[in-house]
Write an enzyme that holds these catalytic residues in place. Structure first.
Site, PDB file in Angstrom:
ATOM      1  N   SER A 171      -7.268 -20.369 -14.792  1.00 17.18           N
ATOM      2  CA  SER A 171      -6.177 -19.597 -15.397  1.00 17.18           C
ATOM      3  C   SER A 171      -5.414 -18.819 -14.334  1.00 17.18           C
ATOM      4  O   SER A 171      -4.193 -18.682 -14.415  1.00 17.18           O
ATOM      5  CB  SER A 171      -6.706 -18.668 -16.483  1.00 17.18           C
ATOM      6  OG  SER A 171      -7.716 -17.818 -15.996  1.00 17.18           O
ATOM      7  N   GLU A 172      -6.121 -18.271 -13.324  1.00 16.64           N
ATOM      8  CA  GLU A 172      -5.439 -17.605 -12.214  1.00 16.64           C
ATOM      9  C   GLU A 172      -6.166 -17.822 -10.895  1.00 16.64           C
ATOM     10  O   GLU A 172      -7.405 -17.896 -10.860  1.00 16.64           O
ATOM     11  CB  GLU A 172      -5.305 -16.095 -12.445  1.00 16.64           C
ATOM     12  CG  GLU A 172      -3.978 -15.673 -13.027  1.00 16.64           C
ATOM     13  CD  GLU A 172      -3.975 -15.744 -14.537  1.00 16.64           C
ATOM     14  OE1 GLU A 172      -2.883 -15.695 -15.124  1.00 16.64           O
ATOM     15  OE2 GLU A 172      -5.059 -15.836 -15.128  1.00 16.64           O
ATOM     16  N   THR A 173      -5.368 -17.918  -9.848  1.00 16.75           N
ATOM     17  CA  THR A 173      -5.866 -17.876  -8.478  1.00 16.75           C
ATOM     18  C   THR A 173      -5.191 -16.690  -7.795  1.00 16.75           C
ATOM     19  O   THR A 173      -3.967 -16.548  -7.855  1.00 16.75           O
ATOM     20  CB  THR A 173      -5.554 -19.174  -7.722  1.00 16.75           C
ATOM     21  OG1 THR A 173      -6.234 -20.257  -8.371  1.00 16.75           O
ATOM     22  CG2 THR A 173      -6.011 -19.088  -6.271  1.00 16.75           C
TER      23      THR A 173
END
Length: 287
Positions: free
Chosen positions: A48-50
């Site tokens: 979902s996020e880096t």
């Protein structure tokens, strides 16, 4: 090519393989990564996020610096605020990089964010509150409700936050069991309706029997069909539930398949979100 360390961590949980996954890439000041490559890495991670974090100021050490630039990317775009990836980043700095400070300051698209080290490896984040405002008889909002809940009813309360553009759906007839079993069908028409509303995510929330409130978060507009545990959503939910429960401190549970629990407190114009994190992978990536 340059090699960078990378960590994958499960945030808002003390148990591996629960909570919300984030990748964290420490980026030294003398080896920057351009925006295109950040987005490429985030797409490769497909989480979902880096997060990409870099020390700023005279002290460029991950171990001793207290201030960092922090950016977050989904697989398809950069986002303005991300709670779980901030928690994962701070955890990586404190416990993987052995940062010696008790408080870290992050320069982000949402301004300065702080994360404090607390007892039991718990970290406390301070985010600006984003109190939602009522949506009045909007056809686009009705399309979104029908896509998420299956149908629209006039008794459903609809609000949207001015900064993050998170839309809240509150159906007083939807209990926590029904919330957990929702299977949204956010099709092309719903995506277009969300675009017209400038929506980045839809939050469905209800009062909990064993928690103050529960929620689920759907964000296909930024490449995330469902976010497992969403720290940034609490900046909208805390003001929303404050006006209904008359409380400023909450236990929030996100009842996705991975499940996550957050301690949330509304303090003036900020929302304090606390949680733990577990690192499940340590490695390197070549860019």
């Amino acid at each position: 090519m340059t090699s960078y360390r990378i960590f994958i961590a499960d945030a808002f949980t003390s148990v591996p393989f629960r909570g919300n996954q984030a990748a964290v890439v420490p980026v030294p000041p003398d080896a920057p990564i351009n925006d295109h490559l950040m987005q490429t890495v985030a797409a490769e991670m497909n989480l979902s996020e880096t997060a990409f974090v870099t020390p700023v100021g005279q002290d460029s050490s991950f171990e001793t610096s207290s201030r960092f630039e922090l950016r977050w990317f989904t697989p398809v775009s950069e986002v303005k605020l991300c709670g779980h990836a901030t928690l994962a980043t701070a955890h990586a700095l404190f416990f993987e990089e052995n940062n010696t400070n008790d408080t870290l300051y992050f320069d982000t698209l949402s301004g300065e964010l702080t994360v404090r080290r607390k007892e039991d490896n718990r970290l406390e984040m301070a985010f600006p509150a984003d109190a939602p405002e009522h949506i009045e008889d909007d056809e686009n909002a009705k399309v979104l409700v029908a896509a998420v809940l299956g149908k629209y009813k006039p008794t459903i309360e609809l609000m949207i936050s001015p900064s993050l553009r998170y839309m809240i759906i509150y159906d007083p007839d939807c209990n926590e069991t029904e919330l957990a079993s929702l299977a949204p069908a956010i099709d092309k028409n719903a995506i277009e309706a969300g675009n017209r509303l400038l929506t980045n995510a839809v939050i469905v929330t209800t009062r909990g029997s064993d928690r103050d409130y529960k929620c689920r978060v759907f964000a296909p507009w930024v490449g995330i069909d469902e976010d497992p545990v969403t720290g940034s959503a609490q900046t909208v939910l805390a003001p929303f539930w404050n006006s209904r429960l008359g409380k400023t401190s909450f236990i929030s549970q996100q009842c996705s398949q991975r499940v996550g629990e957050l301690q949330v407190e509304l303090v003036g114009s900020h929302v304090i979100v606390s949680g733990q994190t577990v690192v499940v992978l340590r490695g390197s990536i070549s860019v």
